[in-house]
Design a protein around this motif. Structure first.
Motif, PDB file in Angstrom:
ATOM      1  N   LEU A  19       0.825  -1.208   0.000  1.00  0.00           N
ATOM      2  CA  LEU A  19       0.000   0.000   0.000  1.00  0.00           C
ATOM      3  C   LEU A  19       0.859   1.258   0.000  1.00  0.00           C
ATOM      4  CD1 LEU A  19      -2.700  -1.196   2.541  1.00  0.00           C
ATOM      5  CD2 LEU A  19      -2.870  -1.127   0.047  1.00  0.00           C
ATOM      6  N   ASP A  20       2.104   1.136   0.447  1.00  0.00           N
ATOM      7  CA  ASP A  20       3.048   2.261   0.390  1.00  0.00           C
ATOM      8  C   ASP A  20       3.864   2.196  -0.903  1.00  0.00           C
ATOM      9  OD1 ASP A  20       2.450   3.501   2.880  1.00  0.00           O
ATOM     10  OD2 ASP A  20       3.483   1.876   3.896  1.00  0.00           O
ATOM     11  N   VAL A  21       4.553   1.079  -1.100  1.00  0.00           N
ATOM     12  CA  VAL A  21       5.329   0.895  -2.332  1.00  0.00           C
ATOM     13  C   VAL A  21       4.398   0.222  -3.336  1.00  0.00           C
ATOM     14  CG1 VAL A  21       7.423  -0.032  -3.371  1.00  0.00           C
ATOM     15  CG2 VAL A  21       7.396   0.576  -0.944  1.00  0.00           C
ATOM     16  N   GLY A  22       3.599   0.995  -3.952  1.00  0.00           N
ATOM     17  CA  GLY A  22       2.590   0.500  -4.881  1.00  0.00           C
ATOM     18  C   GLY A  22       1.544   1.578  -5.038  1.00  0.00           C
ATOM     19  N   LEU A  23       0.687   1.719  -4.061  1.00  0.00           N
ATOM     20  CA  LEU A  23      -0.388   2.700  -4.149  1.00  0.00           C
ATOM     21  C   LEU A  23       0.111   4.122  -3.850  1.00  0.00           C
ATOM     22  CD1 LEU A  23      -3.331   3.221  -4.679  1.00  0.00           C
ATOM     23  CD2 LEU A  23      -3.831   2.585  -2.315  1.00  0.00           C
ATOM     24  N   ARG A  24       0.732   4.304  -2.690  1.00  0.00           N
ATOM     25  CA  ARG A  24       1.203   5.651  -2.344  1.00  0.00           C
ATOM     26  C   ARG A  24       2.293   6.133  -3.299  1.00  0.00           C
ATOM     27  NH1 ARG A  24       1.531   9.755   1.186  1.00  0.00           N
ATOM     28  NH2 ARG A  24       3.592  10.666   1.522  1.00  0.00           N
ATOM     29  N   SER A  25       3.215   5.248  -3.651  1.00  0.00           N
ATOM     30  CA  SER A  25       4.300   5.675  -4.542  1.00  0.00           C
ATOM     31  C   SER A  25       3.755   6.095  -5.907  1.00  0.00           C
ATOM     32  CB  SER A  25       5.350   4.577  -4.692  1.00  0.00           C
ATOM     33  OG  SER A  25       4.819   3.437  -5.321  1.00  0.00           O
ATOM     34  N   ALA A  26       2.676   5.440  -6.367  1.00  0.00           N
ATOM     35  CA  ALA A  26       2.066   5.827  -7.638  1.00  0.00           C
ATOM     36  C   ALA A  26       1.453   7.220  -7.538  1.00  0.00           C
ATOM     37  CB  ALA A  26       0.995   4.810  -8.034  1.00  0.00           C
ATOM     38  N   TYR A  27       0.848   7.523  -6.402  1.00  0.00           N
ATOM     39  CA  TYR A  27       0.266   8.854  -6.199  1.00  0.00           C
ATOM     40  C   TYR A  27       1.362   9.914  -6.162  1.00  0.00           C
ATOM     41  CZ  TYR A  27      -2.412  12.714  -4.252  1.00  0.00           C
ATOM     42  OH  TYR A  27      -3.005  13.946  -4.072  1.00  0.00           O
ATOM     43  N   VAL A  28       2.411   9.636  -5.402  1.00  0.00           N
ATOM     44  CA  VAL A  28       3.502  10.616  -5.250  1.00  0.00           C
ATOM     45  C   VAL A  28       4.204  10.863  -6.584  1.00  0.00           C
ATOM     46  CG1 VAL A  28       5.747  11.034  -4.154  1.00  0.00           C
ATOM     47  CG2 VAL A  28       3.840  10.128  -2.796  1.00  0.00           C
ATOM     48  N   ALA A  29       4.526   9.787  -7.307  1.00  0.00           N
ATOM     49  CA  ALA A  29       5.195   9.948  -8.600  1.00  0.00           C
ATOM     50  C   ALA A  29       4.311  10.742  -9.562  1.00  0.00           C
ATOM     51  CB  ALA A  29       5.539   8.585  -9.188  1.00  0.00           C
ATOM     52  N   SER A  30       3.019  10.468  -9.542  1.00  0.00           N
ATOM     53  CA  SER A  30       2.089  11.179 -10.424  1.00  0.00           C
ATOM     54  C   SER A  30       1.991  12.656 -10.038  1.00  0.00           C
ATOM     55  CB  SER A  30       0.698  10.530 -10.371  1.00  0.00           C
ATOM     56  OG  SER A  30       0.770   9.178 -10.782  1.00  0.00           O
TER      57      SER A  30
END
Length: 201
Positions: A37-48
């Motif tokens: 949920l962090d390295v997957g979901l959150r990282s996708a939000y942050v990178a975007s």
């Protein structure tokens, strides 16, 4: 910095725990499975979030999310499923915010991936690997799909949607390694959810 612009972001990072495919209930597996949920979901939000201004400035762009049918069916437990459902939703909601900018967002359901790790699991069993490969996809296959998506003049119509990689390949006439045509698992695992048109601001 090198090119002076950004055209494409692929959100593919994920934390895949060794116990992911353990059939036990989630509370009997390590809490670290929740790291997806962090390295997957959150990282996708942050990178975007960081990529968005650069993509908008380029007048045309694509954010592609890699996902799986685990977003709609039980697959490997709730953490994995929540992460996949989450990135599908990121694609849907970010498309609303990007409307009119020339930037599109698409989530792609990949099939069974022929990664080095999976190939290694079949070491010494080439026949079993070949049988599995009939229903699997190489990571490069998804890369070709994303490239075709970016160059599709009708990309805007797909923005915000979740698509099945194998079905997208049929649209573009793309085959995998050795000319294979990976199957869609829509009938077996379910269909992507269609985003609601309702917007609450």
């Amino acid at each position: 910095t090198e090119a002076g612009r950004l055209d494409l972001l692929v959100n593919n990072a994920a934390a895949i725990h060794d116990e992911l495919v353990n059939p036990k209930p989630f509370w009997e597996k390590p809490i670290e499975l929740g790291d997806v949920l962090d390295v997957g979901l959150r990282s996708a939000y942050v990178a975007s979030w960081y990529a968005a201004p650069l993509l908008v400035a380029a007048d045309k762009g694509l954010i592609a999310f890699t996902s799986s049918p685990g977003s709609v069916c039980y697959m490997h437990g709730p953490a994995y499923g929540a992460q996949k459902a989450g990135v599908d939703k990121l694609a849907a909601d970010m498309a609303v915010d990007f409307r009119g900018t020339g930037v599109a967002t698409v989530s792609i359901w990949m099939g069974i991936l022929l990664t080095e790790k999976l190939r290694g699991a079949f070491a010494g069993h080439p026949d079993a690997l070949a049988k599995t490969a009939e229903h699997a996809e190489t990571p490069e296959f998804t890369g070709h799909l994303i490239n075709a998506l970016y160059h599709d003049p009708e990309l805007g119509e797909l923005s915000g949607h979740t698509v099945i990689g194998a079905e997208l390949a049929a649209r573009y006439g793309i085959t995998d390694e050795g000319g294979r045509i990976p199957p869609s698992h829509r009938e077996l695992l379910g269909a992507p959810r269609e985003p609601s048109a309702v917007e609450v601001r």
